[in-house]
Design an enzyme around this catalytic site. Sequence first.
Site, PDB file in Angstrom:
ATOM      1  CG  HIS A  31      -2.096  -0.854   0.749  1.00  0.00           C
ATOM      2  ND1 HIS A  31      -1.758  -2.495   1.477  1.00  0.00           N
ATOM      3  CD2 HIS A  31      -3.238  -0.692  -0.076  1.00  0.00           C
ATOM      4  CE1 HIS A  31      -2.875  -2.974   0.630  1.00  0.00           C
ATOM      5  NE2 HIS A  31      -4.329  -2.084   0.241  1.00  0.00           N
ATOM      6  CD  GLU A  60     -10.624  -7.854  -1.636  1.00  0.00           C
ATOM      7  OE1 GLU A  60      -9.042  -6.798  -2.613  1.00  0.00           O
ATOM      8  OE2 GLU A  60     -10.673  -6.972  -1.335  1.00  0.00           O
ATOM      9  CG  ASP A 108      -5.387  -8.695  -1.326  1.00  0.00           C
ATOM     10  OD1 ASP A 108      -5.018  -8.484  -0.717  1.00  0.00           O
ATOM     11  OD2 ASP A 108      -6.303  -7.488  -0.650  1.00  0.00           O
ATOM     12  CB  CYS A 144     -11.058  -1.008  -7.951  1.00  0.00           C
ATOM     13  SG  CYS A 144     -11.441  -1.397  -6.637  1.00  0.00           S
TER      14      CYS A 144
HETATM   15  C1  PEP Z   1      -6.789  -4.953  -4.730  1.00  0.00           C
HETATM   16  O1  PEP Z   1      -7.296  -5.768  -3.255  1.00  0.00           O
HETATM   17  O2  PEP Z   1      -6.789  -5.739  -5.811  1.00  0.00           O
HETATM   18  C2  PEP Z   1      -7.194  -4.153  -4.056  1.00  0.00           C
HETATM   19  C3  PEP Z   1      -7.745  -2.445  -4.898  1.00  0.00           C
HETATM   20  O3  PEP Z   1      -7.713  -3.369  -2.348  1.00  0.00           O
HETATM   21  P1  PEP Z   1      -6.409  -2.958  -1.871  1.00  0.00           P
HETATM   22  O4  PEP Z   1      -5.785  -3.145  -2.408  1.00  0.00           O
HETATM   23  O5  PEP Z   1      -6.364  -2.466  -0.521  1.00  0.00           O
HETATM   24  O6  PEP Z   1      -5.592  -4.714  -1.410  1.00  0.00           O
HETATM   25 MG    MG Z   2      -7.941  -5.541  -1.415  1.00  0.00          MG
END
Ligand code: PEP
Ligand code: MG
Length: 425
Positions: free
Chosen positions: A66, A307, A331, A378
């Site tokens: 992140h 995910e 994920d 996303c």
């Molecule tokens: C993902 O897992 O692709 C997602 C958009 O959520 P995060 O990256 O916050 O886990």
């Molecule tokens: Mg995620």
Amino acid sequence: MKERAADVHDISERLLTILNGTDSAAADAGEPAIIVADDLAPSETVQLDKDQVLSFVTVHGSLNSHTAILARTMAIPALIGTPLPLDETVDGRLGIVDGSAGVIYVDPDEATLAAMREKQQAEKQKKELLQTLKGKENITLDGQKVMLYANIGNIKDLATVLQNDAGGIGLFRSEFIYLESDHYPTEEEQFRIYKQVAETMGNKRVIIRTLDIGADKKCDYFGMEPEENPALGYRAIRICLTRPEVFKTQLRALFRASAFGKIAIMYPMITGIQEVRQIRQIAEEVRKELTEQGIAIGDPEQGIMIETPAAVMVSDMLAKEVDFFSIGTNDLTQYTLAIDRQNTKLDAFYDAHHPAILRMISMVVENAHKAGIWAGICGELGADQTLTREFLAMGVDELSVSPGSILPIRKIVLETDVGAYKAGK
Ligand code: PEP
Ligand code: MG
């Protein structure tokens, strides 16, 4: 008592950093600077003052963490997992970070400085050219439309969302509100933030993802026990379903804010239909309570993130229970390929173009359409410009990307003939 323990822990950490003289190095520089650190936690990154940070370079960390995602959202060039000897002699010296080549220069010579200035200028011109695409519809040469939305982690990102002409917000990672706070954000605190986002975006859709804490996103006051495998552990919706008081506070704030704009609620880390039904029931209770109290609410769409491989495999059933899907490829890739997204050593193995992932995306989109709902992406893969045509061919309805990626992707959409692309495959 548990919560008080977290407060004491937090205060002791702060005291130690202040006594060690290591507090807010970025702010102390007195001018915009490059931050070089051993590592940065997502909670530290989200608090960086974007105007004071030119770039950041970390020795550890992985490309899919992140921290890296936040850098992309804030449009800050960042190098992660850089083998750099960390010594303080670099402090105060001139540095250049070339994000596209993944290089940092300290005390560059004249020739490097000139070459980098030229590169910077070319980059600026490229961006200026893209400005001409503002206000244009995202439509291919043969008439296929796609929604181009933005991912944000913070209301401070809203300015770049508007500058880059996003059609909406496809993922507001609400957990950063919790990470920036030293206590459980109250209903009122959250309501103010969600309302501001909804009002700023006007009639554009704002998808707010409910709390996705856990794994690399740690929050002291949650008092979570250390786990062997945190990515497979007590996180996201699992926390919300076992701590309904935390979940309901957030849902109340979201329902209330939905009276002020086009808010949609999205639930993370779903694996099956039972979870969705349980969530919808809690959401219904919240809606009822607010109505009985005479508090104004809207009628937000409710969707889920796809995910986990389990969610992909039952996406035909899930599609009948929700209003939309958003595929979280970060994920999904980690769980499908059994690769820890936090582990730098595995970056080379983290193949988001793996046919298993692409087939899963196609399957999810197909199942969504069969049930009459829309499906977007996303995760970071949504911004991969080498796949934009492929996503259009699959019929992906929405791509939610870091704000800086919207106009470059719009350019590809405008130049694509999906029919011809499919015929040429
Ligand atoms: C993902 O897992 O692709 C997602 C958009 O959520 P995060 O990256 O916050 O886990
Ligand atoms: Mg995620």
